[in-house]
Design a protein around this motif. Sequence first.
Motif, short mmCIF file in Angstrom:
data_model
loop_
_atom_site.label_atom_id
_atom_site.label_comp_id
_atom_site.label_asym_id
_atom_site.label_seq_id
_atom_site.Cartn_x
_atom_site.Cartn_y
_atom_site.Cartn_z
N ARG A 107 2.63 12.56 10.77
CA ARG A 107 1.50 11.55 9.86
C ARG A 107 2.76 10.57 9.23
N ILE A 108 2.90 12.11 8.19
CA ILE A 108 4.29 11.57 7.04
C ILE A 108 4.79 10.46 7.42
N LEU A 109 5.83 10.71 8.54
CA LEU A 109 6.62 9.75 9.73
C LEU A 109 5.92 8.24 9.67
N GLY A 110 4.45 8.33 10.65
CA GLY A 110 3.88 7.20 10.15
C GLY A 110 3.86 6.33 9.03
N LEU A 111 3.33 6.92 8.16
CA LEU A 111 3.28 6.56 6.83
C LEU A 111 4.71 5.68 6.01
N VAL A 112 5.55 6.75 6.69
CA VAL A 112 7.34 6.38 6.32
C VAL A 112 7.17 4.74 6.66
N MET A 163 -1.70 4.43 6.76
CA MET A 163 -2.44 4.31 5.65
C MET A 163 -0.98 3.42 5.26
N GLY A 164 0.31 3.23 5.64
CA GLY A 164 1.40 2.55 4.65
C GLY A 164 0.97 1.09 5.93
N PHE A 165 0.52 1.09 6.57
CA PHE A 165 -0.29 -0.53 6.88
C PHE A 165 -0.96 -1.15 5.94
N ALA A 166 -1.89 -0.52 5.24
CA ALA A 166 -2.94 -1.05 4.10
C ALA A 166 -2.30 -1.59 3.08
N MET A 167 -0.90 -0.40 2.67
CA MET A 167 -0.44 -0.99 1.70
C MET A 167 0.56 -2.39 1.86
N ARG A 168 1.52 -2.16 2.86
CA ARG A 168 1.27 -3.42 3.34
C ARG A 168 1.36 -4.79 3.64
N HIS A 186 5.27 3.85 -5.33
CA HIS A 186 5.64 4.20 -4.23
C HIS A 186 5.81 5.63 -4.70
N LEU A 187 5.48 6.33 -5.91
CA LEU A 187 5.44 7.88 -5.90
C LEU A 187 4.41 8.21 -5.96
N VAL A 188 3.74 7.25 -6.41
CA VAL A 188 1.92 7.22 -6.61
C VAL A 188 1.38 7.70 -4.63
N LEU A 189 1.74 6.35 -3.62
CA LEU A 189 1.52 5.75 -2.79
C LEU A 189 1.95 7.81 -1.97
N LEU A 190 3.44 8.69 -1.84
CA LEU A 190 3.17 9.94 -1.53
C LEU A 190 2.24 10.64 -2.06
N SER A 191 2.02 10.49 -3.15
CA SER A 191 0.90 11.62 -4.00
C SER A 191 -0.16 10.80 -3.09
N GLY A 228 -4.14 -1.70 -3.38
CA GLY A 228 -3.49 -1.02 -1.99
C GLY A 228 -3.63 0.48 -2.05
N ILE A 229 -3.49 1.60 -3.71
CA ILE A 229 -3.81 3.00 -3.01
C ILE A 229 -4.77 2.63 -2.96
N GLY A 230 -6.19 2.65 -3.76
CA GLY A 230 -7.19 2.61 -3.38
C GLY A 230 -8.35 2.50 -2.31
N ALA A 231 -7.24 1.40 -1.56
CA ALA A 231 -8.07 1.00 -0.40
C ALA A 231 -7.76 2.20 0.66
N ILE A 232 -6.18 2.97 0.55
CA ILE A 232 -5.93 3.89 1.23
C ILE A 232 -6.72 4.93 1.13
N GLN A 233 -7.00 5.48 0.10
CA GLN A 233 -7.95 6.49 0.13
C GLN A 233 -9.27 6.11 0.39
N GLN A 234 -10.10 5.10 0.71
CA GLN A 234 -10.98 4.99 1.08
C GLN A 234 -10.69 4.82 2.84
N ILE A 235 -9.58 4.79 3.32
CA ILE A 235 -9.37 4.61 4.18
C ILE A 235 -9.63 5.92 4.89
N THR A 236 -8.50 7.00 4.00
CA THR A 236 -8.63 8.65 4.66
C THR A 236 -10.28 8.74 4.94
N ALA A 237 -11.15 8.32 3.45
CA ALA A 237 -12.45 8.81 3.28
C ALA A 237 -12.93 8.47 4.95
N ALA A 238 -12.67 7.07 4.68
CA ALA A 238 -13.82 6.56 6.23
C ALA A 238 -13.36 6.77 7.26
#
Length: 264
Positions: free
Chosen positions: A22-27, A85-90, A144-149, A248-258
């Motif tokens: 999962r981490i490598l997918g985001l990276v 998750m990474g694509f949402a920020m992209r 970028h640190l918030v994204l990792l968090s 974008g960070i909020g969208a990542i949280q919504q995507i993971t919850a969905a």
Amino acid sequence: MISITSAELNTWIASFLWPLTRILGLVAAAPLFGNVSVPRRVKLGLGVMLAMVIAPAVPALPAADPMSLQGLLILVQQFVIGTAMGFAMRIVFAGIEMAGEISSMTMGLGFATFYDPQSRGHSSAISQFLALLTLMVYLATDLHLVLLSTLAQSFSTLPVSAQALSGAGFRQVAVWGAMIFSVGVQLSLPIVAALLITNMALGILTRAAPQLNIFGIGFPITIGVGFSMIALSLPYLATPIGTVLHEGIGAIQQITAALVPKAG
């Protein structure tokens, strides 16, 4: 004498391999981390380091052999989650780059393109300038640190599971993709409005004095007005760009919850 069973060995491998995927997918997909100029060894090293930090706090994992079909399906599932998750920020960066494309075309600089190693295509000079400005805001605000968090928190929101992901999460990614056009139009609107007024003035001038060479004076004027508007709006761009990045960070949280599998 220390003895290790095959079941314990599989558990140790799975507890590290699945979070690492999962981490490598985001990276691989996230801005800055997934830039093609970053060596693959650096990306892999960053992923392994993050996995060593995050893996001990990951909730209980499914009892599946990582080398079995079920284990491989979980592996693919974790990579899809990280990539989403990474694509949402992209998408945020793509929206800001589209603002540059719209501004360039309106100014008459659509031909001034350069090779973009990130997208492996050609993009306008203004688009690349805005992308670099967004990257600076991204780093200056520690997003970028918030994204990792957010990535670390996703293991609690969306634990590693053998269940199929919910389709609502993928729909959320598609809906979030509309931000490309929304952000692009909103950020380029001041420049487009100023150039629209300029073109209207040039049209009136042409009707009033038909002997003027509109092609000789029109392009320098529109380019000059466009750059002037960029210079005037530059001090105020950090606020909307920062707002969109936080969205974008909020969208990542919504995507993971969905993406959380529905019970039953």
